[in-house]
Design a protein around this motif. Structure first.
Motif, short mmCIF file in Angstrom:
data_model
loop_
_atom_site.label_atom_id
_atom_site.label_comp_id
_atom_site.label_asym_id
_atom_site.label_seq_id
_atom_site.Cartn_x
_atom_site.Cartn_y
_atom_site.Cartn_z
N GLU A 241 37.55 44.39 36.37
CA GLU A 241 37.71 44.08 34.95
C GLU A 241 38.52 42.79 34.76
O GLU A 241 38.15 41.92 33.98
CB GLU A 241 38.40 45.27 34.27
N LEU A 242 39.60 42.66 35.53
CA LEU A 242 40.45 41.45 35.43
C LEU A 242 39.67 40.21 35.85
O LEU A 242 39.79 39.15 35.23
CB LEU A 242 41.71 41.60 36.29
N LYS A 243 38.86 40.38 36.89
CA LYS A 243 38.07 39.23 37.38
C LYS A 243 37.00 38.85 36.37
O LYS A 243 36.80 37.67 36.09
CB LYS A 243 37.45 39.56 38.74
N ARG A 245 37.03 39.21 33.24
CA ARG A 245 37.61 38.56 32.07
C ARG A 245 38.26 37.22 32.43
O ARG A 245 38.90 36.60 31.59
CB ARG A 245 38.66 39.47 31.43
N VAL A 248 42.33 36.80 36.59
CA VAL A 248 42.94 36.56 37.92
C VAL A 248 41.97 35.75 38.77
O VAL A 248 40.77 35.68 38.48
CB VAL A 248 43.29 37.86 38.67
#
Ligand SMILES: Cc1cc2nc3c(=O)[nH]c(=O)nc-3n(C[C@H](O)[C@H](O)[C@H](O)COP(=O)(O)OP(=O)(O)OC[C@H]3O[C@@H](n4cnc5c(N)ncnc54)[C@H](O)[C@@H]3O)c2cc1C
Ligand SMILES: Nc1ncnc2c1ncn2[C@@H]1O[C@H](COP(=O)(O)O)[C@@H](O)[C@H]1O
Lengths: 248, 312
Positions: A241-243, A245, A248
């Protein structure tokens, strides 16, 4: 030496604040009121200084209507020697509060004034600095350690970059931070004793202070709400999810 | 004359990002603005200030007694210049919060604390009650506006300007009754919390200073600053300058990851403006999930090592 401690009556820090639907203020009906948490720490420090034999008298001062006598009585129960209520129906702003404290200082001649680093209602964080300027005495704000030595006091201040140490001559105005001490609990017999301690009431205009250059508040609004978030199942999903968006 | 003065903040070698944020607030007020740099041997800092977009001029007051950020000495210099300005702005950092009310009192005005938006030259909004209410504040128009700028609410102005630099001598002697002793820096080499685009933060659940190591390691992997709750600082797991919240730092990173932080209002107020809030907590009912954009109900002692592995 006398120590003056400022005590403000505020909505208890545990209460969930609600803005009134007519935008005129925040809901105070039936809401728990307390001593501003920083002021409790200021008072605790004053009591410890007196208990160490470095001061003779601790005076708690509050500006407000009769209801703030409740907080002054709590201060007396904690161990303050006497209390002063500067009676006013108005919601005073920091400059006027500082000017009022200056009048009380002229009367009482304290060697030290301890205030909170901020009142948790208005979050202004101004009164101590203003008072020091008007009194033309040293200021030490956001203090988390104090060492009294005769005519001066060495303090550690919590600043953005770490811990700053400065030394100020007395009399001085000190605003206290949370890590200075742990305030004591009030015991029942102390509450009884506090009822017999002196509480002086002085009207604001008796002190010759007029509110000036006030800021006008036209409207209270609730803060914007954040959009509802999602729950992920595990760490792998979180990282994906972080990637996705691009975070990170 | 309607002109704004910004009080620059620096550490002796670099301009603090808060100054460029104050510049954005000054630009929103809409008048010309100057930047005041106080300190000792601050030419390099004055040049950084002169590069801030929109600055009309930079005034330098260079004196040995201004080398340390003592409010008593700095306030006297600002007051000496105040006549030429309708607005005086400083940052809502500990430097600005210590200094600006002193200036306001010497000028006989109330201060507008923590400007988050500018609605007009004398009309601002600011948070109160730890951000649980926002007020519209109107400052009187016939006196100087003295204000702090809530730095988390403003983006830094660019740095392609070239304002003229003017140097003045100090007008007030150093205070004799306030003495600077020293600064013990806490944070170390990691990105500055107040300007880092990513922040990893942990709370009481870390249970020890040693355990905090894994938080630092994860932060270093993604180039993040490190924050903490008050409970973690009080317990001695990390230094005070890492505290985020009402009494710590108010921050607005693009990404904020909270491990084992319950989400007390005093903490939340420090992160409300973050782009994306991630919460990892083993209690599904923890209030932090009410503000989290991405939540994970799990044990942080499992999640952090897994994240380290997946991200390295
Ligand atoms: C005037 C005032 C000002 C304050 N200012 C601030 C401030 O600036 N900043 C601030 O942070 N606080 C501030 N506080 C304190 C605040 O009210 C809270 O007490 C504090 O934020 C709690 O910190 P915490 O979330 O780390 O601890 P706790 O509330 O104890 O929460 C710990 C959390 O960790 C979770 N947890 C435990 N073990 C694990 C595990 N293994 N894995 C995952 N999750 C786990 C628990 O479920 C719990 O939710 C202030 C308080 C007052 C009165
Ligand atoms: N009405 C008041 N009565 C007594 N003390 C006050 C009052 N208002 C502010 N103070 C003191 O000034 C401190 C800082 O308040 P503020 O500048 O409003 O954030 C408080 O923590 C109190 O110690």
């Amino acid at each position: 030496m006398k120590i003056l401690v400022g005590i403000k009556r505020v909505i208890d820090y545990n209460v969930r604040i609600r803005v009134k639907s007519d935008a005129s203020g925040v809901e105070t009906d039936g809401v728990k009121m307390s001593i501003n948490p920083f002021d409790e720490i200021a008072l605790e420090e004053a009591l410890r200084i007196r208990e160490a034999g470095l001061a003779e008298e601790v005076i708690v001062v509050s500006l407000g209507g009769n209801e703030c006598q409740q907080q002054l009585r709590t201060g007396l129960a904690m161990g303050a020697d006497r209390a002063i209520q500067v009676d006013t129906a108005e919601d005073l702003q920091p400059l006027t509060i500082a000017r009022t404290f200056l009048k009380v200082i002229e009367k009482e001649q304290p060697g030290l004034v301890l205030l909170g680093k901020q009142a948790i209602d208005g979050d202004n964080s101004q009164t101590a600095q203003m008072l020091a300027a008007l009194w033309d005495r040293p200021q030490a704000t956001f203090v988390s350690q104090m060492n009294m030595s005769g005519e001066s006091v060495t303090v550690v201040r919590e600043v953005d970059a770490g811990l700053e140490t400065i030394e100020v001559d007395l009399p001085a105005v000190i605003s206290v931070d949370l890590r200075l001490n742990e305030p004591r609990f009030v015991k029942l017999p102390d509450i009884m004793k506090a009822k017999r301690k002196p509480l002086e009431v002085i009207a604001l205009d008796e002190l010759g202070v007029a509110p000036e250059n006030n800021l006008e508040v036209s409207k209270y609004s609730p803060p914007p709400v954040r959009a509802k978030g999602i729950l992920v199942e595990d760490t792998a999903q979180l990282v994906t999810e972080l990637k996705t968006r691009g975070l990170v | 004359m309607s002109k704004t003065l910004i009080i620059a903040e620096h550490d002796g070698s670099n301009l603090n990002p808060s100054t460029a944020k104050c510049a954005s607030c000054a630009a929103a007020i809409g008048q010309d603005f100057d930047i005041l740099v106080m300190g000792s041997s601050v030419n390099a800092i004055a040049e950084q200030a002169a590069a801030i977009d929109g600055a009309a001029g930079v005034t330098v007051v260079d004196a040995e007694n201004l080398a340390n950020p003592l409010a008593v000495n700095h306030a006297a210099e600002v007051v000496a210049l105040a006549e030429s300005y309708s607005h005086i702005l400083g940052p809502s950092t500990t430097y600005g919060r210590d200094l600006m009310p002193r200036i306001a009192a010497l000028l006989g005005v109330n201060q507008v604390s923590d400007i988050s938006t500018v609605e007009g030259s004398h009309h601002f909004t600011r948070p109160i009650y730890a951000g649980n209410a926002i007020v519209d504040v109107h400052a009187p128009e016939n006196v100087t506006v003295v204000a702090t700028v809530r730095v988390a609410s403003w983006k830094a102005a660019g740095n392609s300007g070239s304002a003229a630099i003017e140097t003045r001598s100090a007008s007030a002697p150093a205070s004799a009754n306030t003495r600077y002793v020293g600064l013990e820096a806490g944070g170390g080499e990691r990105p500055d919390l107040q300007s880092a685009p990513r922040v990893v933060s942990a709370g009481r659940a870390m249970a020890s200073e040693e355990n905090f190591e894994m938080v630092y390691e994860l932060a270093d992997l993604i180039g993040a600053g490190v924050g903490a709750s008050r409970a973690a600082v009080d317990a001695g797991y990390c230094p005070n300058d890492m505290q985020v919240g009402q009494t710590g730092k108010i921050i607005a990173p693009d990404l904020y990851i909270a491990f084992g932080i319950s989400g007390a209002i005093q903490h939340i107020t420090g992160i409300k403006d973050a782009g994306t809030i991630v919460a990892v907590n083993k209690d599904a009912d923890a209030p932090i999930f009410e503000v989290a954009d991405i939540g994970l109900v799990a044990d942080l002692f499992t999640v952090i090592p897994e994240m380290k592995q997946l991200l390295s």
